[in-house]
Motif scaffolding. Sequence first.
Motif, short mmCIF file in Angstrom:
data_model
loop_
_atom_site.label_atom_id
_atom_site.label_comp_id
_atom_site.label_asym_id
_atom_site.label_seq_id
_atom_site.Cartn_x
_atom_site.Cartn_y
_atom_site.Cartn_z
N ARG A 160 41.09 95.07 131.86
CA ARG A 160 40.81 94.42 130.57
C ARG A 160 40.46 95.46 129.53
N THR A 191 49.85 81.80 136.51
CA THR A 191 48.46 81.39 136.32
C THR A 191 48.42 80.02 135.65
N HIS A 206 48.44 84.27 126.38
CA HIS A 206 49.47 84.35 127.41
C HIS A 206 49.46 83.11 128.31
N VAL A 207 48.32 82.82 128.92
CA VAL A 207 48.25 81.69 129.86
C VAL A 207 48.16 80.36 129.11
N ASP A 249 41.95 78.76 118.72
CA ASP A 249 42.16 80.18 118.99
C ASP A 249 41.64 80.93 117.78
N ALA A 252 40.13 81.32 127.26
CA ALA A 252 39.92 82.53 126.44
C ALA A 252 39.04 83.48 127.25
N CYS A 279 41.78 78.43 132.85
CA CYS A 279 42.15 79.68 133.53
C CYS A 279 41.18 80.82 133.30
N ASN A 333 38.29 83.55 133.37
CA ASN A 333 37.42 84.07 134.43
C ASN A 333 35.96 83.88 134.03
P1 NAD Z 1 45.16 86.47 126.17
O1 NAD Z 1 44.40 87.58 125.56
O2 NAD Z 1 46.63 86.48 126.09
O3 NAD Z 1 44.69 85.07 125.56
C1 NAD Z 1 43.37 84.79 125.25
C2 NAD Z 1 43.38 84.03 123.95
O4 NAD Z 1 42.06 83.61 123.65
C3 NAD Z 1 43.87 84.87 122.77
O5 NAD Z 1 44.90 84.18 122.09
C4 NAD Z 1 42.63 85.04 121.91
O6 NAD Z 1 42.91 85.10 120.55
C5 NAD Z 1 41.86 83.80 122.26
N1 NAD Z 1 40.41 83.88 121.98
C6 NAD Z 1 39.58 84.94 122.13
N2 NAD Z 1 38.34 84.61 121.76
C7 NAD Z 1 38.38 83.31 121.40
C8 NAD Z 1 37.42 82.38 120.91
N3 NAD Z 1 36.15 82.73 120.73
N4 NAD Z 1 37.82 81.11 120.65
C9 NAD Z 1 39.11 80.76 120.82
N5 NAD Z 1 40.06 81.58 121.26
C10 NAD Z 1 39.71 82.84 121.55
O7 NAD Z 1 44.65 86.38 127.69
P2 NAD Z 1 45.30 85.59 128.90
O8 NAD Z 1 46.06 86.54 129.74
O9 NAD Z 1 45.95 84.34 128.41
O10 NAD Z 1 43.99 85.21 129.72
C11 NAD Z 1 43.12 84.17 129.31
C12 NAD Z 1 41.97 84.04 130.29
O11 NAD Z 1 42.48 83.78 131.59
C13 NAD Z 1 41.12 85.31 130.45
O12 NAD Z 1 39.78 84.94 130.73
C14 NAD Z 1 41.71 85.99 131.67
O13 NAD Z 1 40.79 86.84 132.33
C15 NAD Z 1 42.04 84.77 132.51
N6 NAD Z 1 43.10 85.00 133.48
C16 NAD Z 1 44.33 85.40 133.08
C17 NAD Z 1 45.33 85.59 134.01
C18 NAD Z 1 46.72 85.98 133.61
O14 NAD Z 1 47.64 85.81 134.43
N7 NAD Z 1 46.94 86.46 132.40
C19 NAD Z 1 45.06 85.39 135.37
C20 NAD Z 1 43.78 84.96 135.75
C21 NAD Z 1 42.80 84.77 134.80
#
Ligand code: NAD
Length: 343
Positions: free
Chosen positions: A44, A147, A180-181, A200, A235, A256, A258
């Motif tokens: 991260r 995910t 992403h997710v 978002d 998020a 999703c 963590n």
């Molecule tokens: P990402 O960075 O693509 O998406 C996160 C989104 O949350 C972003 O669009 C960001 O702008 C938004 N965000 C941040 N702070 C915010 C807030 N205060 N209010 C609203 N929106 C906010 O990340 P991701 O890969 O989609 O992962 C999302 C979550 O899922 C994370 O906690 C990550 O650890 C967990 N996760 C992801 C995966 C994966 O395959 N990418 C797997 C397991 C867990």
Amino acid sequence: MTVFNHVSFDEHENVVFCHDKQSGLKAIIAVHNTNLGPAVGGCRMWNYDSDEAALTDVLRLSRGMTYKNALAGLSMGGGKAVILADPKTTDREALFLAFGRFINNLGGTYFSAEDVGVSTADIMIANRETDFVAGLEGKSGDPSPFTALGTYLGIKAAIKHQRGIDSLEGMTVSVQGVGHVGYYLCKHLHEAGVNLIVTDIHQQSLDKVEAEFGATVVAPNDIYQQDVDVYAPCALGATINDTTIPLLKATIVAGCANNQLAETRHGEMLKELGVLYAPDYVINAGGIINVSFDDDYDKAKSTAKVENIYHTLTEIFAQADAQNRTTADVADEMAKKIIDAAK
Ligand code: NAD
């Protein structure tokens, strides 16, 4: 800053503080447990308020990976890395080359991959310095759609357990974070006939889900009190806390992100209010399951294993009810048994 006495220290095997003067890299790598195999977990990149906040994050995230990998039935331990920098940093090459060298020094006890603020392209750069990376382009690739699939199936399992129905048609789900997710989760939910309320901090991401899935957009702080069936945190962590729990109208928390619970006791609070919580590391295991197929990629096999998340959650919900315990507690116990048996 203490490590061994840190509140989130949980017998981690190795915690490495990395600094590279030339690139400016500052990172922490935490290998939590390798009973089941080499530690695997994403990297991260985040603008942490303090070194302490970064350490807390990496200690908690790496522990979560051990539990996640165990319950997903993977022969992998748990680890995680954090890079202390602005995720929008454009000059990434030197940073990720240096990061790759630090991973390489760990000799294969830790494999890194993408996470928030880090893309598969960044991991490809690290790959020039080390083989100990996963989720590469041309192999399993972007874990996010997997995910999202697991999270979608987890929401279905929660609805089935709580209401006895298989269809999500006509329900309303709030999605916090459509990155992403979150984007792919919205797609699944939209196709299942769900009304979406989203938030978002990136307008472009919101515009996309609004245009493609007819989602209703609300301000970040307004997401908790929405009148919805399910709240899906997608998020960052700790959004289930003393401030947000009283606001929730949803009877299911399933997303999703963590480390959704700020503290363990927040799982108890949800239970007391009759809110069904899908433990984060169980529902969000789809991506790491897909990454585990990196060496001999088979999409059908990976998808079948991701689909198993539905059954694992169903079992956790049933045990939690039968034993009058929180779902998080039941999941931890199930995972611990697997980890200890592999010692
Ligand atoms: P990402 O960075 O693509 O998406 C996160 C989104 O949350 C972003 O669009 C960001 O702008 C938004 N965000 C941040 N702070 C915010 C807030 N205060 N209010 C609203 N929106 C906010 O990340 P991701 O890969 O989609 O992962 C999302 C979550 O899922 C994370 O906690 C990550 O650890 C967990 N996760 C992801 C995966 C994966 O395959 N990418 C797997 C397991 C867990």
